[in-house]
Design a protein around this motif. Structure first.
Motif, PDB file in Angstrom:
ATOM      1  N   ALA A 152     -11.105 -44.717   6.301  1.00 48.71           N
ATOM      2  CA  ALA A 152     -12.772 -45.163   6.667  1.00 48.71           C
ATOM      3  C   ALA A 152     -13.731 -44.806   5.591  1.00 48.71           C
ATOM      4  O   ALA A 152     -14.120 -45.587   6.060  1.00 48.71           O
ATOM      5  CB  ALA A 152     -12.938 -45.985   7.811  1.00 48.71           C
ATOM      6  N   LEU A 153     -13.143 -43.855   6.388  1.00 46.42           N
ATOM      7  CA  LEU A 153     -14.598 -42.276   6.112  1.00 46.42           C
ATOM      8  C   LEU A 153     -14.276 -41.790   4.420  1.00 46.42           C
ATOM      9  O   LEU A 153     -15.278 -41.279   4.118  1.00 46.42           O
ATOM     10  CB  LEU A 153     -14.575 -41.997   7.038  1.00 46.42           C
ATOM     11  CG  LEU A 153     -14.934 -42.466   8.738  1.00 46.42           C
ATOM     12  CD1 LEU A 153     -15.343 -41.433  10.082  1.00 46.42           C
ATOM     13  CD2 LEU A 153     -16.091 -43.140   7.925  1.00 46.42           C
ATOM     14  N   ALA A 154     -12.869 -41.446   4.101  1.00 44.06           N
ATOM     15  CA  ALA A 154     -13.153 -41.118   3.247  1.00 44.06           C
ATOM     16  C   ALA A 154     -14.252 -41.254   1.751  1.00 44.06           C
ATOM     17  O   ALA A 154     -14.003 -42.187   1.746  1.00 44.06           O
ATOM     18  CB  ALA A 154     -11.177 -40.266   3.015  1.00 44.06           C
ATOM     19  N   ALA A 155     -13.719 -40.358   0.737  1.00 39.43           N
ATOM     20  CA  ALA A 155     -15.033 -40.669  -0.286  1.00 39.43           C
ATOM     21  C   ALA A 155     -13.870 -41.699  -0.941  1.00 39.43           C
ATOM     22  O   ALA A 155     -12.595 -41.808  -1.220  1.00 39.43           O
ATOM     23  CB  ALA A 155     -15.356 -40.034  -1.306  1.00 39.43           C
ATOM     24  N   PRO A 156     -14.112 -43.176  -1.242  1.00 42.66           N
ATOM     25  CA  PRO A 156     -13.327 -43.575  -2.054  1.00 42.66           C
ATOM     26  C   PRO A 156     -12.109 -43.162  -3.543  1.00 42.66           C
ATOM     27  O   PRO A 156     -10.993 -44.028  -3.089  1.00 42.66           O
ATOM     28  CB  PRO A 156     -14.642 -44.738  -2.733  1.00 42.66           C
ATOM     29  CG  PRO A 156     -15.396 -44.989  -2.275  1.00 42.66           C
ATOM     30  CD  PRO A 156     -15.641 -43.801  -1.870  1.00 42.66           C
ATOM     31  N   GLN A 157     -12.970 -42.702  -3.646  1.00 46.14           N
ATOM     32  CA  GLN A 157     -12.125 -41.856  -5.002  1.00 46.14           C
ATOM     33  C   GLN A 157     -10.800 -40.883  -4.715  1.00 46.14           C
ATOM     34  O   GLN A 157     -10.231 -39.841  -5.017  1.00 46.14           O
ATOM     35  CB  GLN A 157     -12.745 -41.009  -5.934  1.00 46.14           C
ATOM     36  CG  GLN A 157     -13.380 -39.778  -5.530  1.00 46.14           C
ATOM     37  CD  GLN A 157     -15.287 -40.367  -5.133  1.00 46.14           C
ATOM     38  OE1 GLN A 157     -15.306 -41.246  -5.392  1.00 46.14           O
ATOM     39  NE2 GLN A 157     -15.815 -39.107  -5.246  1.00 46.14           N
ATOM     40  N   GLN A 158     -11.041 -40.368  -3.217  1.00 44.37           N
ATOM     41  CA  GLN A 158     -10.496 -39.275  -2.492  1.00 44.37           C
ATOM     42  C   GLN A 158      -8.738 -39.894  -1.841  1.00 44.37           C
ATOM     43  O   GLN A 158      -8.247 -39.844  -1.250  1.00 44.37           O
ATOM     44  CB  GLN A 158     -10.781 -38.481  -1.660  1.00 44.37           C
ATOM     45  CG  GLN A 158     -11.660 -37.811  -3.578  1.00 44.37           C
ATOM     46  CD  GLN A 158     -12.579 -36.517  -2.273  1.00 44.37           C
ATOM     47  OE1 GLN A 158     -12.725 -36.447  -1.074  1.00 44.37           O
ATOM     48  NE2 GLN A 158     -13.032 -35.586  -3.048  1.00 44.37           N
ATOM     49  N   VAL A 216      -5.431 -39.722   2.471  1.00 44.49           N
ATOM     50  CA  VAL A 216      -4.241 -40.485   3.528  1.00 44.49           C
ATOM     51  C   VAL A 216      -2.910 -40.127   2.993  1.00 44.49           C
ATOM     52  O   VAL A 216      -1.912 -40.396   4.063  1.00 44.49           O
ATOM     53  CB  VAL A 216      -4.554 -42.309   3.511  1.00 44.49           C
ATOM     54  CG1 VAL A 216      -3.330 -42.440   4.617  1.00 44.49           C
ATOM     55  CG2 VAL A 216      -6.122 -42.314   3.839  1.00 44.49           C
ATOM     56  N   ALA A 217      -2.259 -39.840   2.251  1.00 43.34           N
ATOM     57  CA  ALA A 217      -0.761 -39.549   1.117  1.00 43.34           C
ATOM     58  C   ALA A 217      -0.362 -38.504   2.045  1.00 43.34           C
ATOM     59  O   ALA A 217       0.414 -38.678   2.520  1.00 43.34           O
ATOM     60  CB  ALA A 217      -0.697 -39.795  -0.031  1.00 43.34           C
TER      61      ALA A 217
END
Lengths: 287, 182
Positions: free
Chosen positions: A257-263, A268-269
Protein backbone atom coordinates in the motif's frame (compact mmCIF):
# COMPACT_ATOMS: atom_id res chain seq x y z
CA UNK A 1 -11.36 -44.71 0.15
CA UNK A 2 -10.27 -42.61 3.04
CA UNK A 3 -11.90 -42.98 6.42
CA UNK A 4 -14.96 -41.09 7.37
CA UNK A 5 -14.27 -37.38 7.36
CA UNK A 6 -16.21 -34.61 8.99
CA UNK A 7 -16.40 -30.91 8.20
CA UNK A 8 -16.98 -28.26 10.78
CA UNK A 9 -17.14 -24.48 10.77
CA UNK A 10 -16.87 -22.23 13.79
CA UNK A 11 -16.98 -18.48 14.26
CA UNK A 12 -15.79 -16.53 17.27
CA UNK A 13 -15.13 -12.86 17.94
CA UNK A 14 -11.39 -12.48 18.54
CA UNK A 15 -8.62 -10.04 17.60
CA UNK A 16 -11.21 -7.32 17.19
CA UNK A 17 -12.79 -9.14 14.30
CA UNK A 18 -14.49 -12.37 13.34
CA UNK A 19 -12.35 -15.44 13.24
CA UNK A 20 -13.76 -18.29 11.23
CA UNK A 21 -12.23 -21.76 11.22
CA UNK A 22 -13.36 -24.38 8.75
CA UNK A 23 -11.76 -27.74 9.08
CA UNK A 24 -12.07 -31.25 7.77
CA UNK A 25 -10.72 -34.34 9.44
CA UNK A 26 -11.41 -37.40 11.51
CA UNK A 27 -14.52 -36.84 13.60
CA UNK A 28 -13.11 -37.67 17.00
CA UNK A 29 -10.30 -35.18 17.03
CA UNK A 30 -11.73 -32.41 14.93
CA UNK A 31 -13.67 -30.52 17.60
CA UNK A 32 -10.77 -30.52 19.98
CA UNK A 33 -8.35 -29.47 17.27
CA UNK A 34 -10.46 -26.44 16.42
CA UNK A 35 -10.89 -25.53 20.08
CA UNK A 36 -7.14 -25.70 20.49
CA UNK A 37 -6.61 -23.50 17.43
CA UNK A 38 -8.89 -20.84 18.93
CA UNK A 39 -6.87 -20.94 22.13
CA UNK A 40 -3.74 -20.13 20.15
CA UNK A 41 -5.48 -17.15 18.60
CA UNK A 42 -6.75 -16.00 21.98
CA UNK A 43 -3.19 -16.18 23.31
CA UNK A 44 -1.94 -13.86 20.58
CA UNK A 45 -4.75 -11.46 21.44
CA UNK A 46 -4.00 -11.59 25.12
CA UNK A 47 -0.31 -10.81 24.66
CA UNK A 48 -0.25 -8.49 21.68
CA UNK A 49 -3.43 -6.45 21.92
CA UNK A 50 -2.92 -2.70 22.06
CA UNK A 51 -6.39 -2.35 23.55
CA UNK A 52 -5.85 -4.56 26.58
CA UNK A 53 -4.27 -2.74 29.47
CA UNK A 54 -2.67 -5.95 30.71
CA UNK A 55 -1.12 -7.26 27.49
CA UNK A 56 2.62 -7.77 27.09
CA UNK A 57 2.54 -5.14 24.36
CA UNK A 58 1.06 -2.54 26.71
CA UNK A 59 3.77 -3.32 29.26
CA UNK A 60 6.38 -2.68 26.58
CA UNK A 61 4.71 0.57 25.57
CA UNK A 62 4.59 1.78 29.14
CA UNK A 63 8.00 0.71 30.40
CA UNK A 64 10.43 -0.50 27.73
CA UNK A 65 11.76 3.01 27.07
CA UNK A 66 12.94 3.20 30.67
CA UNK A 67 14.03 -0.36 31.30
CA UNK A 68 14.39 -3.41 29.03
CA UNK A 69 11.44 -5.75 29.49
CA UNK A 70 11.51 -9.53 29.36
CA UNK A 71 8.93 -10.99 26.96
CA UNK A 72 7.53 -14.43 26.21
CA UNK A 73 8.66 -16.47 23.20
CA UNK A 74 5.52 -15.76 21.18
CA UNK A 75 5.74 -11.97 21.45
CA UNK A 76 9.48 -12.19 20.87
CA UNK A 77 9.04 -14.09 17.64
CA UNK A 78 6.54 -11.52 16.32
CA UNK A 79 8.83 -8.63 17.27
CA UNK A 80 11.74 -10.28 15.50
CA UNK A 81 9.71 -10.74 12.35
CA UNK A 82 8.51 -7.15 12.57
CA UNK A 83 12.04 -5.85 12.93
CA UNK A 84 13.32 -7.92 10.03
CA UNK A 85 10.43 -6.72 7.89
CA UNK A 86 11.12 -3.09 8.86
CA UNK A 87 14.73 -3.47 7.76
CA UNK A 88 14.07 -5.30 4.52
CA UNK A 89 11.18 -3.04 3.48
CA UNK A 90 13.28 0.08 3.86
CA UNK A 91 11.09 1.26 6.74
CA UNK A 92 7.74 0.92 4.98
CA UNK A 93 6.58 -1.67 7.47
CA UNK A 94 6.85 -0.02 10.85
CA UNK A 95 5.40 -1.14 14.17
CA UNK A 96 6.24 2.08 16.04
CA UNK A 97 3.38 4.08 14.60
CA UNK A 98 0.81 3.78 17.36
CA UNK A 99 1.26 7.26 18.88
CA UNK A 100 -0.29 9.15 15.95
CA UNK A 101 -3.24 6.74 16.14
CA UNK A 102 -3.63 7.33 19.87
CA UNK A 103 -3.58 11.09 19.20
CA UNK A 104 -6.40 10.64 16.72
CA UNK A 105 -8.35 8.61 19.20
CA UNK A 106 -8.20 5.46 17.09
CA UNK A 107 -6.24 3.58 19.75
CA UNK A 108 -6.70 3.95 23.51
CA UNK A 109 -4.28 5.86 25.73
CA UNK A 110 -3.14 3.74 28.67
CA UNK A 111 -1.35 6.66 30.31
CA UNK A 112 1.69 6.66 28.05
CA UNK A 113 4.67 8.88 28.84
CA UNK A 114 4.36 10.83 25.60
CA UNK A 115 2.71 10.66 22.22
CA UNK A 116 5.27 12.91 20.57
CA UNK A 117 8.41 10.75 20.28
CA UNK A 118 9.66 10.56 16.68
CA UNK A 119 8.43 7.32 15.13
CA UNK A 120 10.78 4.86 13.44
CA UNK A 121 11.64 1.20 13.64
CA UNK A 122 15.18 1.99 14.81
CA UNK A 123 13.70 2.71 18.25
CA UNK A 124 13.01 -0.99 18.80
CA UNK A 125 15.94 -2.92 20.27
CA UNK A 126 15.90 -6.68 20.80
CA UNK A 127 18.40 -7.65 23.47
CA UNK A 128 19.85 -11.04 24.37
CA UNK A 129 17.77 -13.12 26.73
CA UNK A 130 14.47 -12.10 25.10
CA UNK A 131 14.53 -8.57 26.47
CA UNK A 132 12.99 -5.69 24.58
CA UNK A 133 14.02 -2.06 24.89
CA UNK A 134 12.87 1.14 23.22
CA UNK A 135 15.45 3.83 22.50
CA UNK A 136 12.78 6.49 22.88
CA UNK A 137 9.18 6.36 24.06
CA UNK A 138 7.54 5.34 20.78
CA UNK A 139 4.42 3.20 20.99
CA UNK A 140 4.39 -0.20 19.34
CA UNK A 141 1.36 -1.68 17.65
CA UNK A 142 1.52 -5.18 16.26
CA UNK A 143 -1.86 -5.05 14.57
CA UNK A 144 -0.23 -5.14 11.16
CA UNK A 145 1.39 -8.50 11.77
CA UNK A 146 -0.04 -10.21 14.86
CA UNK A 147 -3.33 -11.15 13.26
CA UNK A 148 -1.44 -12.99 10.54
CA UNK A 149 0.74 -14.62 13.17
CA UNK A 150 -2.37 -15.76 15.03
CA UNK A 151 -3.69 -17.37 11.86
CA UNK A 152 -0.35 -19.12 11.32
CA UNK A 153 -0.35 -20.45 14.87
CA UNK A 154 -3.90 -21.73 14.48
CA UNK A 155 -2.99 -23.50 11.24
CA UNK A 156 0.08 -25.08 12.85
CA UNK A 157 -2.08 -26.30 15.71
CA UNK A 158 -4.63 -27.86 13.35
CA UNK A 159 -1.85 -29.62 11.47
CA UNK A 160 -0.40 -31.03 14.68
CA UNK A 161 -3.81 -32.44 15.50
CA UNK A 162 -3.84 -34.27 12.20
CA UNK A 163 -6.62 -32.24 10.61
CA UNK A 164 -6.81 -33.00 6.89
CA UNK A 165 -7.61 -29.57 5.54
CA UNK A 166 -8.59 -26.22 7.00
CA UNK A 167 -9.08 -22.54 6.37
CA UNK A 168 -8.54 -20.00 9.13
CA UNK A 169 -9.94 -16.57 8.31
CA UNK A 170 -9.36 -13.70 10.73
CA UNK A 171 -11.30 -10.81 9.28
CA UNK A 172 -9.92 -11.40 5.82
CA UNK A 173 -6.40 -12.43 6.76
CA UNK A 174 -6.55 -16.09 5.97
CA UNK A 175 -4.53 -19.18 5.38
CA UNK A 176 -5.52 -22.53 3.93
CA UNK A 177 -3.95 -25.93 3.95
CA UNK A 178 -4.95 -29.29 2.60
CA UNK A 179 -4.86 -31.33 -0.56
CA UNK A 180 -7.34 -29.15 -2.43
CA UNK A 181 -7.09 -25.55 -3.50
CA UNK A 182 -9.87 -23.29 -2.26
CA UNK A 183 -11.43 -20.63 -4.47
CA UNK A 184 -10.67 -17.14 -3.35
CA UNK A 185 -12.57 -13.90 -3.71
CA UNK A 186 -11.55 -10.41 -2.81
CA UNK A 187 -13.84 -7.58 -1.88
CA UNK A 188 -12.71 -4.46 -3.66
CA UNK A 189 -12.82 -0.92 -2.37
CA UNK A 190 -16.06 -0.51 -4.30
CA UNK A 191 -17.55 -3.25 -2.18
CA UNK A 192 -17.90 -5.69 -5.04
CA UNK A 193 -16.55 -9.17 -4.81
CA UNK A 194 -14.03 -10.32 -7.34
CA UNK A 195 -12.75 -13.79 -8.03
CA UNK A 196 -9.04 -13.93 -7.37
CA UNK A 197 -7.96 -17.41 -8.34
CA UNK A 198 -7.43 -20.15 -5.82
CA UNK A 199 -5.44 -20.61 -2.66
CA UNK A 200 -3.47 -23.78 -2.11
CA UNK A 201 -1.40 -24.16 1.05
CA UNK A 202 -0.84 -20.44 1.22
CA UNK A 203 -2.02 -17.29 2.93
CA UNK A 204 -3.54 -14.06 1.79
CA UNK A 205 -4.27 -10.74 3.48
CA UNK A 206 -5.86 -7.45 2.48
CA UNK A 207 -5.50 -3.91 3.65
CA UNK A 208 -7.38 -0.88 2.62
CA UNK A 209 -5.74 2.46 2.20
CA UNK A 210 -7.73 5.58 2.88
CA UNK A 211 -11.14 4.18 3.73
CA UNK A 212 -13.99 6.48 2.89
CA UNK A 213 -15.60 8.35 5.72
CA UNK A 214 -18.73 6.27 5.64
CA UNK A 215 -16.66 3.16 6.03
CA UNK A 216 -14.55 4.57 8.80
CA UNK A 217 -17.60 4.57 10.95
CA UNK A 218 -17.51 0.85 10.53
CA UNK A 219 -13.81 0.24 10.49
CA UNK A 220 -12.52 3.07 12.64
CA UNK A 221 -9.13 2.24 11.31
CA UNK A 222 -6.35 3.91 9.47
CA UNK A 223 -3.04 3.23 7.90
CA UNK A 224 -0.21 5.57 8.72
CA UNK A 225 2.74 6.31 6.51
CA UNK A 226 5.99 6.09 8.50
CA UNK A 227 7.47 9.13 6.76
CA UNK A 228 4.39 11.31 7.05
CA UNK A 229 2.26 10.14 9.97
CA UNK A 230 -0.10 13.10 9.66
CA UNK A 231 -1.01 12.38 6.07
CA UNK A 232 -4.44 11.09 5.27
CA UNK A 233 -5.05 9.18 2.13
CA UNK A 234 -7.33 9.92 -0.76
CA UNK A 235 -9.58 7.43 -2.48
CA UNK A 236 -9.83 3.97 -1.01
CA UNK A 237 -7.53 1.32 -2.43
CA UNK A 238 -7.40 -2.31 -1.48
CA UNK A 239 -4.14 -4.19 -1.44
CA UNK A 240 -4.19 -7.95 -1.33
CA UNK A 241 -1.01 -9.97 -0.96
CA UNK A 242 -0.43 -13.68 -1.19
CA UNK A 243 2.43 -15.37 0.71
CA UNK A 244 3.37 -18.68 2.23
CA UNK A 245 2.69 -17.47 5.77
CA UNK A 246 -0.12 -15.26 6.91
CA UNK A 247 2.07 -12.95 9.04
CA UNK A 248 4.08 -12.19 5.92
CA UNK A 249 1.00 -11.57 3.79
CA UNK A 250 -0.42 -9.36 6.55
CA UNK A 251 2.77 -7.29 6.82
CA UNK A 252 3.31 -7.07 3.08
CA UNK A 253 -0.11 -5.52 2.46
CA UNK A 254 1.23 -2.43 4.26
CA UNK A 255 4.38 -2.49 2.15
CA UNK A 256 2.30 -2.82 -1.03
CA UNK A 257 0.00 0.00 0.00
CA UNK A 258 2.82 2.41 0.83
CA UNK A 259 5.52 1.56 -1.71
CA UNK A 260 6.23 3.78 -4.68
CA UNK A 261 4.14 2.51 -7.62
CA UNK A 262 7.10 1.64 -9.83
CA UNK A 263 8.79 -0.45 -7.11
CA UNK A 264 5.73 -2.03 -5.58
CA UNK A 265 5.55 -5.37 -7.36
CA UNK A 266 9.28 -6.05 -7.24
CA UNK A 267 9.62 -5.06 -3.60
CA UNK A 268 6.74 -7.25 -2.45
CA UNK A 269 8.13 -10.14 -4.52
CA UNK A 270 11.59 -9.71 -3.02
CA UNK A 271 10.07 -9.89 0.46
CA UNK A 272 8.30 -13.16 -0.31
CA UNK A 273 4.82 -12.08 -1.40
CA UNK A 274 2.79 -11.56 -4.52
CA UNK A 275 0.29 -8.79 -5.08
CA UNK A 276 -3.06 -10.23 -6.13
CA UNK A 277 -4.58 -8.27 -8.97
CA UNK A 278 -8.30 -8.28 -9.13
CA UNK A 279 -10.30 -7.56 -12.21
CA UNK A 280 -11.32 -3.95 -12.49
CA UNK A 281 -14.87 -4.74 -13.47
CA UNK A 282 -17.12 -7.62 -14.24
CA UNK A 283 -15.54 -9.89 -11.69
CA UNK A 284 -13.53 -11.89 -14.19
CA UNK A 285 -10.98 -14.11 -12.65
CA UNK A 286 -7.45 -12.81 -12.47
CA UNK A 287 -4.53 -13.54 -10.23
CA UNK B 1 -14.40 -40.10 -2.43
CA UNK B 2 -14.42 -37.35 0.11
CA UNK B 3 -17.31 -34.96 -0.21
CA UNK B 4 -16.42 -31.95 -2.24
CA UNK B 5 -15.66 -29.23 0.19
CA UNK B 6 -14.84 -25.83 -1.04
CA UNK B 7 -14.64 -22.78 0.99
CA UNK B 8 -15.31 -19.53 -0.61
CA UNK B 9 -13.01 -17.25 1.18
CA UNK B 10 -13.99 -13.64 1.11
CA UNK B 11 -11.53 -10.94 1.82
CA UNK B 12 -13.96 -8.30 2.63
CA UNK B 13 -12.59 -4.88 2.91
CA UNK B 14 -15.31 -2.48 2.06
CA UNK B 15 -17.98 -3.88 4.20
CA UNK B 16 -20.73 -1.41 3.51
CA UNK B 17 -21.87 -3.03 0.37
CA UNK B 18 -23.67 -6.24 0.70
CA UNK B 19 -22.52 -9.76 0.53
CA UNK B 20 -24.96 -12.37 -0.61
CA UNK B 21 -27.91 -12.00 1.67
CA UNK B 22 -27.44 -15.39 3.15
CA UNK B 23 -27.07 -17.05 6.48
CA UNK B 24 -24.32 -19.25 7.73
CA UNK B 25 -25.34 -21.71 10.38
CA UNK B 26 -22.29 -22.63 12.40
CA UNK B 27 -23.74 -24.54 15.30
CA UNK B 28 -27.02 -25.71 16.69
CA UNK B 29 -27.77 -24.79 20.28
CA UNK B 30 -26.93 -28.34 21.39
CA UNK B 31 -23.59 -28.29 19.62
CA UNK B 32 -22.76 -24.91 21.11
CA UNK B 33 -23.59 -26.18 24.59
CA UNK B 34 -21.19 -29.08 24.13
CA UNK B 35 -18.56 -26.84 22.66
CA UNK B 36 -18.75 -24.37 25.54
CA UNK B 37 -18.93 -26.98 28.31
CA UNK B 38 -17.53 -30.22 26.87
CA UNK B 39 -17.27 -31.74 30.34
CA UNK B 40 -20.95 -31.23 31.22
CA UNK B 41 -23.26 -34.23 31.56
CA UNK B 42 -26.59 -32.41 31.29
CA UNK B 43 -27.89 -29.14 30.06
CA UNK B 44 -31.02 -28.20 31.95
CA UNK B 45 -33.24 -25.64 30.29
CA UNK B 46 -33.80 -22.70 32.63
CA UNK B 47 -35.35 -19.97 30.49
CA UNK B 48 -35.43 -16.60 32.10
CA UNK B 49 -38.41 -14.30 32.17
CA UNK B 50 -37.12 -10.91 33.15
CA UNK B 51 -39.24 -8.53 35.16
CA UNK B 52 -39.39 -4.87 34.24
CA UNK B 53 -37.29 -4.10 37.30
CA UNK B 54 -34.60 -6.60 36.27
CA UNK B 55 -34.53 -5.22 32.75
CA UNK B 56 -34.11 -1.71 34.06
CA UNK B 57 -31.35 -2.86 36.37
CA UNK B 58 -29.50 -4.60 33.53
CA UNK B 59 -29.76 -1.53 31.36
CA UNK B 60 -28.57 0.73 34.12
CA UNK B 61 -25.59 -1.39 35.09
CA UNK B 62 -24.46 -2.37 31.61
CA UNK B 63 -25.39 0.82 29.84
CA UNK B 64 -26.90 -1.33 27.09
CA UNK B 65 -30.44 -1.98 26.06
CA UNK B 66 -31.96 -5.27 27.18
CA UNK B 67 -34.34 -5.79 24.29
CA UNK B 68 -35.81 -9.12 25.19
CA UNK B 69 -38.00 -10.06 28.14
CA UNK B 70 -37.16 -13.68 27.65
CA UNK B 71 -33.67 -15.04 27.56
CA UNK B 72 -32.87 -18.63 26.72
CA UNK B 73 -30.64 -20.13 29.38
CA UNK B 74 -29.35 -23.62 30.13
CA UNK B 75 -27.59 -24.78 33.25
CA UNK B 76 -24.53 -26.92 32.47
CA UNK B 77 -24.28 -29.60 35.12
CA UNK B 78 -21.97 -32.42 36.01
CA UNK B 79 -22.85 -34.87 38.76
CA UNK B 80 -25.50 -32.49 40.00
CA UNK B 81 -23.02 -29.65 40.29
CA UNK B 82 -23.43 -26.40 38.41
CA UNK B 83 -20.58 -25.79 35.96
CA UNK B 84 -22.04 -22.63 34.46
CA UNK B 85 -24.71 -21.29 32.18
CA UNK B 86 -25.18 -21.21 28.45
CA UNK B 87 -27.10 -18.13 27.38
CA UNK B 88 -28.34 -17.71 23.84
CA UNK B 89 -28.74 -14.18 22.60
CA UNK B 90 -29.16 -12.13 19.44
CA UNK B 91 -27.57 -8.93 18.39
CA UNK B 92 -28.50 -6.90 15.41
CA UNK B 93 -25.71 -5.03 13.72
CA UNK B 94 -26.21 -2.49 11.02
CA UNK B 95 -26.55 -5.13 8.36
CA UNK B 96 -26.13 -8.34 10.25
CA UNK B 97 -28.12 -10.50 12.54
CA UNK B 98 -26.03 -12.59 14.86
CA UNK B 99 -27.37 -15.43 16.93
CA UNK B 100 -24.76 -16.50 19.43
CA UNK B 101 -24.21 -18.43 22.63
CA UNK B 102 -22.11 -17.45 25.62
CA UNK B 103 -20.78 -19.78 28.27
CA UNK B 104 -20.75 -18.06 31.66
CA UNK B 105 -18.92 -19.42 34.69
CA UNK B 106 -20.44 -19.14 38.18
CA UNK B 107 -17.79 -16.63 39.24
CA UNK B 108 -18.93 -14.24 36.53
CA UNK B 109 -16.37 -14.90 33.85
CA UNK B 110 -16.87 -15.74 30.20
CA UNK B 111 -15.97 -19.28 29.27
CA UNK B 112 -16.42 -18.75 25.56
CA UNK B 113 -18.47 -17.23 22.78
CA UNK B 114 -19.74 -19.22 19.82
CA UNK B 115 -21.69 -17.84 16.90
CA UNK B 116 -24.64 -20.01 15.96
CA UNK B 117 -25.98 -18.12 12.96
CA UNK B 118 -24.50 -15.19 11.12
CA UNK B 119 -26.85 -13.61 8.67
CA UNK B 120 -26.51 -10.74 6.30
CA UNK B 121 -29.69 -8.79 6.19
CA UNK B 122 -28.77 -6.17 3.69
CA UNK B 123 -28.76 -5.97 -0.03
CA UNK B 124 -28.28 -8.59 -2.65
CA UNK B 125 -26.61 -6.81 -5.52
CA UNK B 126 -23.75 -9.17 -5.35
CA UNK B 127 -25.89 -12.20 -5.53
CA UNK B 128 -26.21 -11.81 -9.26
CA UNK B 129 -22.60 -10.91 -9.79
CA UNK B 130 -20.53 -12.73 -12.32
CA UNK B 131 -18.27 -14.51 -9.95
CA UNK B 132 -21.08 -16.67 -8.82
CA UNK B 133 -21.25 -18.14 -12.28
CA UNK B 134 -17.54 -18.71 -12.45
CA UNK B 135 -17.77 -20.79 -9.34
CA UNK B 136 -20.81 -22.76 -10.25
CA UNK B 137 -20.70 -26.41 -9.44
CA UNK B 138 -18.61 -25.78 -6.36
CA UNK B 139 -20.20 -25.77 -2.99
CA UNK B 140 -20.08 -22.23 -1.89
CA UNK B 141 -20.19 -22.86 1.77
CA UNK B 142 -22.41 -19.85 2.13
CA UNK B 143 -19.87 -17.16 1.61
CA UNK B 144 -19.89 -15.13 4.65
CA UNK B 145 -18.67 -11.65 4.81
CA UNK B 146 -16.25 -10.78 7.50
CA UNK B 147 -15.64 -7.25 8.39
CA UNK B 148 -12.10 -6.44 7.70
CA UNK B 149 -10.58 -4.06 10.11
CA UNK B 150 -7.76 -2.43 8.43
CA UNK B 151 -4.00 -2.18 8.98
CA UNK B 152 -1.87 -0.73 11.58
CA UNK B 153 -5.03 -0.70 13.26
CA UNK B 154 -7.82 -0.01 15.54
CA UNK B 155 -10.69 -1.33 17.43
CA UNK B 156 -13.14 -3.99 16.67
CA UNK B 157 -15.36 -4.02 13.68
CA UNK B 158 -18.88 -2.95 14.33
CA UNK B 159 -20.75 -6.23 14.34
CA UNK B 160 -18.01 -7.73 16.45
CA UNK B 161 -18.28 -4.88 18.91
CA UNK B 162 -22.02 -5.46 19.10
CA UNK B 163 -21.40 -9.02 20.20
CA UNK B 164 -18.84 -7.93 22.76
CA UNK B 165 -21.41 -5.49 24.11
CA UNK B 166 -23.95 -8.28 24.14
CA UNK B 167 -21.59 -10.39 26.22
CA UNK B 168 -21.10 -7.51 28.61
CA UNK B 169 -24.85 -7.22 28.97
CA UNK B 170 -25.21 -10.94 29.63
CA UNK B 171 -22.60 -10.76 32.37
CA UNK B 172 -24.77 -8.18 34.10
CA UNK B 173 -27.83 -10.30 33.42
CA UNK B 174 -26.03 -13.14 35.16
CA UNK B 175 -25.52 -11.04 38.28
CA UNK B 176 -29.03 -9.66 38.24
CA UNK B 177 -31.06 -12.71 37.36
CA UNK B 178 -29.05 -15.93 37.38
CA UNK B 179 -26.98 -15.84 40.50
CA UNK B 180 -29.94 -14.71 42.52
CA UNK B 181 -31.94 -17.70 41.29
CA UNK B 182 -31.95 -20.82 43.48
Amino acid sequence: MSENLRHIARLQPLLGTWVEIRACGRPLRLERAVRCAYLHIARVQQRMSFHHGDSVLTRLNLHAHRQPQPVDALTWSVLRKAQAMWRSSGGLFDVTLAAPLVRRGVLPDHGFATLRAPVGGDALVLLPGRHVALRRPVLLTLDGIAKGEAVDRAIACLRRWGVRSAVVNAGGDLRAFGPQAVPLAVRGSDGRVYAAGTLHNAAVASSMLGPAKAQQQRFAACLVHPATPAQRFGPAQVWTVLAAQCWRADALTKVAALAAPQQRTALVARLGGRIVQVAAAGGEQAA
Amino acid sequence: MAPSWQVHALLPVAALVAAPAGATQYLTVEQAQKSLFPEAEHFVAAPLQLTAAQKAQIEERSGLKQRWDKQEVWRAEKAGKLLGWVVVDDVVGKHEFIHYAVGLLPEGRVRGVEVLIFRETYGDQIRQAEWRKTLEGKTLADPFKLDKDVPNISGATLSCRNVMNGVKRLLVLQQVALQAAP
